[in-house]
Design a protein around this motif. Structure first.
Motif, PDB file in Angstrom:
ATOM      1  N   ASN A 119       0.883  -1.169   0.000  1.00  0.00           N
ATOM      2  CA  ASN A 119       0.000   0.000   0.000  1.00  0.00           C
ATOM      3  C   ASN A 119       0.922   1.220   0.000  1.00  0.00           C
ATOM      4  N   PRO A 120       0.390   2.431  -0.041  1.00  0.00           N
ATOM      5  CA  PRO A 120       1.281   3.600  -0.140  1.00  0.00           C
ATOM      6  C   PRO A 120       2.273   3.759   1.005  1.00  0.00           C
ATOM      7  N   ASP A 121       2.005   3.119   2.156  1.00  0.00           N
ATOM      8  CA  ASP A 121       2.868   3.277   3.327  1.00  0.00           C
ATOM      9  C   ASP A 121       3.653   2.024   3.679  1.00  0.00           C
ATOM     10  N   ARG A 122       3.576   0.991   2.852  1.00  0.00           N
ATOM     11  CA  ARG A 122       4.230  -0.279   3.194  1.00  0.00           C
ATOM     12  C   ARG A 122       4.772  -0.950   1.947  1.00  0.00           C
ATOM     13  N   PHE A 123       6.032  -1.413   2.037  1.00  0.00           N
ATOM     14  CA  PHE A 123       6.571  -2.206   0.935  1.00  0.00           C
ATOM     15  C   PHE A 123       7.197  -3.486   1.458  1.00  0.00           C
ATOM     16  N   VAL A 124       7.254  -4.464   0.553  1.00  0.00           N
ATOM     17  CA  VAL A 124       7.818  -5.772   0.861  1.00  0.00           C
ATOM     18  C   VAL A 124       9.050  -5.967  -0.016  1.00  0.00           C
ATOM     19  N   VAL A 125      10.155  -6.366   0.602  1.00  0.00           N
ATOM     20  CA  VAL A 125      11.379  -6.675  -0.119  1.00  0.00           C
ATOM     21  C   VAL A 125      11.546  -8.198  -0.086  1.00  0.00           C
ATOM     22  N   TYR A 126      11.564  -8.810  -1.262  1.00  0.00           N
ATOM     23  CA  TYR A 126      11.786 -10.251  -1.371  1.00  0.00           C
ATOM     24  C   TYR A 126      13.262 -10.484  -1.615  1.00  0.00           C
ATOM     25  N   VAL A 127      13.886 -11.262  -0.734  1.00  0.00           N
ATOM     26  CA  VAL A 127      15.315 -11.521  -0.836  1.00  0.00           C
ATOM     27  C   VAL A 127      15.582 -13.020  -0.877  1.00  0.00           C
ATOM     28  N   ASP A 128      16.745 -13.347  -1.407  1.00  0.00           N
ATOM     29  CA  ASP A 128      17.186 -14.736  -1.407  1.00  0.00           C
ATOM     30  C   ASP A 128      18.665 -14.757  -1.058  1.00  0.00           C
ATOM     31  N   HIS A 129      19.129 -15.916  -0.623  1.00  0.00           N
ATOM     32  CA  HIS A 129      20.523 -16.119  -0.255  1.00  0.00           C
ATOM     33  C   HIS A 129      20.840 -17.588  -0.504  1.00  0.00           C
ATOM     34  N   PRO A 130      22.042 -17.904  -0.979  1.00  0.00           N
ATOM     35  CA  PRO A 130      22.389 -19.302  -1.248  1.00  0.00           C
ATOM     36  C   PRO A 130      22.171 -20.238  -0.060  1.00  0.00           C
ATOM     37  N   GLU A 131      22.291 -19.712   1.152  1.00  0.00           N
ATOM     38  CA  GLU A 131      22.095 -20.540   2.348  1.00  0.00           C
ATOM     39  C   GLU A 131      20.677 -20.447   2.896  1.00  0.00           C
ATOM     40  N   GLY A 132      19.785 -19.806   2.136  1.00  0.00           N
ATOM     41  CA  GLY A 132      18.399 -19.668   2.578  1.00  0.00           C
ATOM     42  C   GLY A 132      18.157 -18.350   3.289  1.00  0.00           C
ATOM     43  N   VAL A 133      16.885 -18.101   3.545  1.00  0.00           N
ATOM     44  CA  VAL A 133      16.475 -16.866   4.207  1.00  0.00           C
ATOM     45  C   VAL A 133      15.844 -17.241   5.542  1.00  0.00           C
ATOM     46  N   ASP A 134      16.442 -16.734   6.621  1.00  0.00           N
ATOM     47  CA  ASP A 134      15.886 -16.982   7.951  1.00  0.00           C
ATOM     48  C   ASP A 134      15.562 -15.636   8.608  1.00  0.00           C
ATOM     49  N   HIS A 135      15.017 -15.715   9.805  1.00  0.00           N
ATOM     50  CA  HIS A 135      14.621 -14.495  10.520  1.00  0.00           C
ATOM     51  C   HIS A 135      15.803 -13.551  10.728  1.00  0.00           C
ATOM     52  N   GLU A 136      16.952 -14.108  11.055  1.00  0.00           N
ATOM     53  CA  GLU A 136      18.141 -13.285  11.287  1.00  0.00           C
ATOM     54  C   GLU A 136      18.515 -12.481  10.039  1.00  0.00           C
ATOM     55  N   LEU A 137      18.450 -13.105   8.879  1.00  0.00           N
ATOM     56  CA  LEU A 137      18.762 -12.390   7.638  1.00  0.00           C
ATOM     57  C   LEU A 137      17.733 -11.282   7.397  1.00  0.00           C
ATOM     58  N   CYS A 138      16.466 -11.568   7.634  1.00  0.00           N
ATOM     59  CA  CYS A 138      15.430 -10.548   7.453  1.00  0.00           C
ATOM     60  C   CYS A 138      15.680  -9.350   8.370  1.00  0.00           C
ATOM     61  N   VAL A 139      16.116  -9.599   9.587  1.00  0.00           N
ATOM     62  CA  VAL A 139      16.439  -8.514  10.526  1.00  0.00           C
ATOM     63  C   VAL A 139      17.615  -7.705   9.992  1.00  0.00           C
ATOM     64  N   ARG A 140      18.635  -8.376   9.468  1.00  0.00           N
ATOM     65  CA  ARG A 140      19.808  -7.664   8.925  1.00  0.00           C
ATOM     66  C   ARG A 140      19.415  -6.807   7.722  1.00  0.00           C
ATOM     67  N   VAL A 141      18.546  -7.315   6.851  1.00  0.00           N
ATOM     68  CA  VAL A 141      18.075  -6.529   5.706  1.00  0.00           C
ATOM     69  C   VAL A 141      17.290  -5.317   6.202  1.00  0.00           C
TER      70      VAL A 141
END
Length: 146
Positions: free
Chosen positions: A35-57
């Motif tokens: 929506n105008p106030d929210r965006f989603v960033v889709y990321v990938d990593h060779p070792e997978g995406v976990d909560h810790e990576l999402c926090v770092r992003v």
């Protein structure tokens, strides 16, 4: 939809280099305005995406939290497809695409991905081949066939 798509492209062009340079190995697959106030960033990593990576992003994108709610997500089973390399990796799969302008009278397509060329993808839709330029694609996702 055109303004949304333009804003998504702008955000993606700003965000991608920051994330990919600050977090080696992380690939930004797509940025979507929820929506105008929210965006989603889709990321990938060779070792997978976990909560810790999402926090770092999210930490890399801290400046955007003044204006937006920022969500970071793994690609999931209906993986976003935006760039030529994304399409090349899933040849033969079923995909759903939406275009910024109608092509052959329609802007939504579902079919088998036959080719991922330099400038366009080729889908087999209802038995016919359709070429769709990358620049016209505003949404593209794998279709879960499980």
């Amino acid at each position: 939809m055109a303004k949304t798509h333009e804003k998504e492209r702008q955000l993606e062009s700003e965000i991608t280099p920051r994330i990919e340079s600050d977090l080696p190995g992380v690939e930004v697959l797509a940025v979507e305005l929820a929506n105008p106030d929210r965006f989603v960033v889709y990321v990938d990593h060779p070792e997978g995406v976990d909560h810790e990576l999402c926090v770092r992003v999210t930490d890399v994108l801290r400046d955007y939290l003044r204006e937006y709610t920022v969500d970071v997500s793994s690609p999931g089973i209906e993986r976003p497809l935006r760039k030529p390399g994304h399409f090349a990796r899933v040849l033969g799969s079923k995909v759903a695409l939406r275009t910024s302008v109608p092509l052959n009278g329609r802007s939504k397509f579902k079919g088998e991905l036959k080719d991922a060329g330099t400038y366009a993808v080729t889908l087999v839709v209802d038995g016919s081949e359709v070429d769709i330029p990358y620049e016209a694609i505003v949404r593209g996702n794998l279709i879960d066939e499980r």
